[in-house]
Design an enzyme around this catalytic site. Sequence first.
Site, mmCIF file in Angstrom:
data_model
loop_
_atom_site.group_PDB
_atom_site.id
_atom_site.type_symbol
_atom_site.label_atom_id
_atom_site.label_comp_id
_atom_site.label_asym_id
_atom_site.label_seq_id
_atom_site.Cartn_x
_atom_site.Cartn_y
_atom_site.Cartn_z
ATOM 1 N N LYS A 81 0.838 -1.207 0.000
ATOM 2 C CA LYS A 81 0.000 0.000 0.000
ATOM 3 C C LYS A 81 0.870 1.252 0.000
ATOM 4 O O LYS A 81 0.628 2.200 0.733
ATOM 5 C CB LYS A 81 -0.916 -0.022 1.230
ATOM 6 N N CYS A 82 1.868 1.262 -0.860
ATOM 7 C CA CYS A 82 2.863 2.328 -0.919
ATOM 8 C C CYS A 82 2.784 2.992 -2.293
ATOM 9 O O CYS A 82 2.382 2.357 -3.265
ATOM 10 C CB CYS A 82 4.243 1.690 -0.682
ATOM 11 N N GLY A 83 3.193 4.224 -2.373
ATOM 12 C CA GLY A 83 3.241 4.896 -3.666
ATOM 13 C C GLY A 83 4.182 4.218 -4.647
ATOM 14 O O GLY A 83 4.054 4.382 -5.863
ATOM 15 N N THR A 87 4.505 0.890 -4.824
ATOM 16 C CA THR A 87 4.017 -0.473 -5.043
ATOM 17 C C THR A 87 3.977 -0.864 -6.522
ATOM 18 O O THR A 87 4.263 -2.023 -6.844
ATOM 19 C CB THR A 87 2.633 -0.658 -4.375
#
Length: 159
Positions: free
Chosen positions: A35-37, A39
Amino acid sequence: MSSIYDLTVKKPNNEPKSLKDYEGKVLLIVNTASKCGLTPQFKGLQELYNKYQEKGLEILGFPCDQFMNQEFDDIEKTTEFCQLNYGVTFPMFAKVNVNGDSADPLFAFLKKEKKGLLASNIKWNFTKFLVDREGNVLERYAPTVEPSKIEEDIEKLLG
């Protein structure tokens, strides 16, 4: 410990996996988050894996929740997310810590071998470590370095 091959990691089901099983392979070891930018880098990692796995590349993904809790609590959700959204077929392992007293021994070793620009701590998700066929940690790439930018270094190591 003198070699990366002396280490054991845990599969998603917590079974041990010896890194000795990867001896003779070029390794790209990555701390990941779902859930990371960053990803979407899973797509580029999978493309590298598709292109070079038969030539001896292994990509090892280690989910990490140390950076703003950007990973699922349940490892099954993590692996399902990676497979469904990015077609990930490279090995994913149990969730780890990469910094602090509870840092996984693999990441403690990698950070000791290749410090970052300012210090040894990992700054964010998708820090990548490139290991040659003899187990030497050759490069450390910042989280923002796209997998495609590592391709030339991988090709050199694969021969």
